[in-house]
Design an enzyme around this catalytic site. Structure first.
Site, PDB file in Angstrom:
ATOM      1  N   ASN A  85       0.605  -1.426   0.057  1.00 18.90           N
ATOM      2  CA  ASN A  85      -0.173  -0.040   0.441  1.00 18.90           C
ATOM      3  C   ASN A  85       0.643   1.460  -0.129  1.00 18.90           C
ATOM      4  O   ASN A  85       1.463   1.541   0.885  1.00 18.90           O
ATOM      5  CB  ASN A  85      -0.981  -0.097   1.818  1.00 18.90           C
ATOM      6  CG  ASN A  85      -1.751   1.144   1.122  1.00 18.90           C
ATOM      7  OD1 ASN A  85      -2.670   1.747   0.759  1.00 18.90           O
ATOM      8  ND2 ASN A  85      -1.256   2.450   2.518  1.00 18.90           N
ATOM      9  N   GLU A  86       0.780   1.990  -0.452  1.00 17.41           N
ATOM     10  CA  GLU A  86       1.099   3.430  -0.879  1.00 17.41           C
ATOM     11  C   GLU A  86       2.458   3.654  -0.705  1.00 17.41           C
ATOM     12  O   GLU A  86       3.630   3.957   0.397  1.00 17.41           O
ATOM     13  CB  GLU A  86       0.644   4.305   0.216  1.00 17.41           C
ATOM     14  CG  GLU A  86      -0.977   4.844  -0.311  1.00 17.41           C
ATOM     15  CD  GLU A  86      -1.465   6.393   0.018  1.00 17.41           C
ATOM     16  OE1 GLU A  86      -0.978   6.059   1.428  1.00 17.41           O
ATOM     17  OE2 GLU A  86      -2.367   6.288  -0.287  1.00 17.41           O
ATOM     18  N   GLU A 104      -8.412   3.998  -3.961  1.00 16.12           N
ATOM     19  CA  GLU A 104      -9.110   5.009  -3.113  1.00 16.12           C
ATOM     20  C   GLU A 104      -8.937   5.743  -3.238  1.00 16.12           C
ATOM     21  O   GLU A 104      -8.518   6.974  -3.426  1.00 16.12           O
ATOM     22  CB  GLU A 104      -7.708   4.942  -1.847  1.00 16.12           C
ATOM     23  CG  GLU A 104      -7.373   4.121  -0.839  1.00 16.12           C
ATOM     24  CD  GLU A 104      -6.146   4.135   0.130  1.00 16.12           C
ATOM     25  OE1 GLU A 104      -6.040   5.383   1.044  1.00 16.12           O
ATOM     26  OE2 GLU A 104      -5.234   3.043   0.499  1.00 16.12           O
TER      27      GLU A 104
END
Ligand code: AHR
Length: 573
Positions: free
Chosen positions: A173-174, A315
């Site tokens: 994630n990110e 997201e």
């Protein structure tokens, strides 16, 4: 007098199929999203599984198709093994991402069971912050392998005989964000993601893997990050992620209302990088693989631009992030490591919901490249659904446009453009006030136009008469210029809306009139309010809802869009 705008669309010109995964959401171990959100064993509505039934009912009403889990920033420090097996033996851990204590009373098996109760496809993320290949393979074995091997048999021993068959997996994630536990540069992350992805495909070649794109389009490495990670992972991934959160900054409401301009550009840039890397890979001799998986390298030039990698916009939402950074963030100054604290509990206004509706228009319009998306998040933390521990659950304003789109913006998205007035914004310059998208669900025999008026001050009269379709008995398009934004000959397509029920036809209809999709409007709903700051609260949970628009209001084929409004116009095919 209202400004004039006109929607031009052709129901026969298909841009892309709308992937149902576009209407996904996100459950992270963050604040009260899980605990006292979807899971609260002590709640009066909870069953033996501990799931709040009132929340499940709202989740079903929202129409969410997929849910990403367990994070988010949380996943980058998560040990999935902590969350399986007998609850009394599960350890509590520090959650560094949100400065909280994770009790692990809700974990993988509970999440899977919850998605099954909700009728939702799970989408998992593996930890590439503090962990790597081995843990990802173990997690995949636990989740997807039938049994007969050590880790899969743990699942069986924990009471679940059948594998879950999770098809979509995020590789971390990110990872471009310095805030991320285990943050790496593009080279290092690309190498790790490529290696982990290849290993996961050895267990299950049918998986769809999502590599991390940029955390937002303002990241200093935006663009170069995508290029590098795509180059390194091209052979193993199906999607690259985009994340974007929008908020009103320094009282600039007009720019905020135009946030979808950023989303449009963001998607455009990432789609361009995907094409570029596809071309590089083709030049390297691999051929370009089309979206259908067929080798298109010897096809026409247009085909050669086909991509097999889609965007997972996993997201997106409005998030008052500045408030979080300056006032809300848990730093340890008060309760050092709270359990399920109230974090990111944004209360959404009408203006916020109009922006969310506008972002949905952008996502659906780009259904040719955006193959999956997740509204972040689902309950309590930046969420369409709010709860009180032991108390009620209610719909935030942003619930409404999402529910309408998820339920009705299905099938195919068709070519659509809007001619109309512009607005001036400090952030994006001069941009169109009105935006719109049209989908047709031929199987269900219906279509949907979603339109937004992003102007803070001016109402706009939206002309619906140039939306053409084959109509009863089929037919071809009478005027190819319509979609080029040329002058519209309104005389050959007109809308008639009778007060008794939209759908009646005027007596002067010619054959071409039969081709007006808007001869069959069935329902019009709008999100607007004299007070654009109005919100739903515990005390007043239904202050804002969708408003039904009487058919008489669109007689003559015009719909009046107040400033700061979003509309959903349903029609039958
Ligand atoms: O959704 C909240 C957080 O926003 C997520 O954990 C993270 O991925 C993003 O920065």
């Amino acid at each position: 007098m209202a400004e004039q705008a006109k929607v031009n669309a052709d129901l026969e010109r298909v841009v892309a199929e709308v992937n149902p995964r576009l209407y996904g959401s996100f459950v992270e171990h963050l604040g009260r999203c899980v605990y006292t959100g979807i899971y609260e064993p002590e709640h009066p509505s909870a069953g033996p599984d501990g799931f709040r039934q009132d929340v499940l009912d709202l989740v079903r009403e929202l129409g969410v198709t997929t849910v990403r889990y367990p994070g988010g920033n949380f996943v980058s420090g998560y040990r999935w093994e902590d969350g399986v097996g007998p609850k009394e033996r599960r350890p509590a851990r520090l959650d560094l991402a949100w400065h909280s204590t994770e009790t692990n009373q809700f974990g993988l098996d509970e999440f899977m069971e919850w998605t099954e109760s909700a009728g939702i496809e799970p989408m998992m993320a593996v930890n590439l912050g503090t962990r790597g290949l081995e843990e990802a393979l173990d997690l995949l074995e636990y989740t997807n392998v039938p049994g007969g091997t050590a880790v899969a048999d743990q699942r069986v021993a924990n009471g679940r005989a059948e594998p879950y068959g999770v098809g979509m997996w995020c590789l971390g994630n990110e990872m471009d964000g310095p805030w991320q536990l285990g943050h790496r540069d593009a080279e290092a992350y690309g190498e790790l993601a490529g290696r982990v992805g290849a290993g996961m495909l050895q267990i299950d070649p049918g998986l769809e893997l999502v590599v991390c794109g940029s955390s937002n389009s303002s990241m200093p490495t935006f663009g170069s990050w995508e290029k590098e990670v795509l180059r390194q992972t091209w052979d193993v991934i199906s999607h690259i992620s985009c994340h974007a959160y929008y908020e009103e900054k320094d009282g600039d409401t007009q720019s905020f209302l135009a946030s979808a301009v950023d989303m449009d550009r963001f998607i455009g840039v990432v789609a361009g990088v995907i094409d570029e890397v596809a071309a590089e890979k083709a030049a390297d001799g691999g051929g370009i693989v089309g979206t259908d998986g067929a080798d298109a390298s010897d096809g026409a030039a247009g085909e050669a631009r086909a991509r097999k990698v889609g965007i997972s916009f996993d997201e997106w939402n409005v998030w008052y992030q500045r408030h979080w950074e300056s006032e809300e963030k848990v730093t340890g100054a008060t309760d050092p490591w709270p359990v399920a604290p109230r974090l990111l509990e944004n209360s959404y206004s009408v203006a916020d919901a109009v922006v969310v509706g506008s972002l949905l228009i952008s996502l659906v319009r780009h259904a040719d490249v955006v193959t999956s998306a997740s509204l972040a998040q689902l309950v309590n933390a930046i969420a369409p659904i709010m709860t009180e521990p032991g108390g009620p659950a209610w719909r935030q304003t942003i619930f409404y446009p999402f529910a309408v789109a998820a339920g009705l913006a299905r099938g195919e998205v068709v070519e659509c453009s809007v001619a109309g007035p512009s607005i001036q914004t400090a952030e994006f310059g001069t941009v169109p006030a009105v935006d719109a998208v049209v989908t047709v669900d031929r199987e269900a025999g219906r279509g949907l136009l979603m339109a937004v008026n992003r102007s803070l001050g001016d109402e706009v009269s939206l002309g619906l008469s140039s939306i053409l379709g084959s109509g009863p008995g089929g037919g071809t398009h009478p005027d190819d210029d319509l979609l080029a934004g040329g002058a519209v000959n309104a005389s050959h397509v007109r809308v008639s809306a009778s007060p008794a029920g939209v759908g009646a036809r005027t007596s002067d209809q010619s054959h071409s009139l039969e081709q007006s999709a808007f001869s069959a409007v069935t329902r019009v709903r709008m999100l607007c309010d004299d007070d654009i700051r109005a919100a739903n609260t515990l005390e007043d949970p239904e202050r804002v809802t969708l408003r039904e628009v009487a058919a008489s209001k669109i007689a003559g084929g015009e719909l009046l869009l107040p400033p700061v409004s979003w509309a959903a116009i349903e029609f039958s095919l």
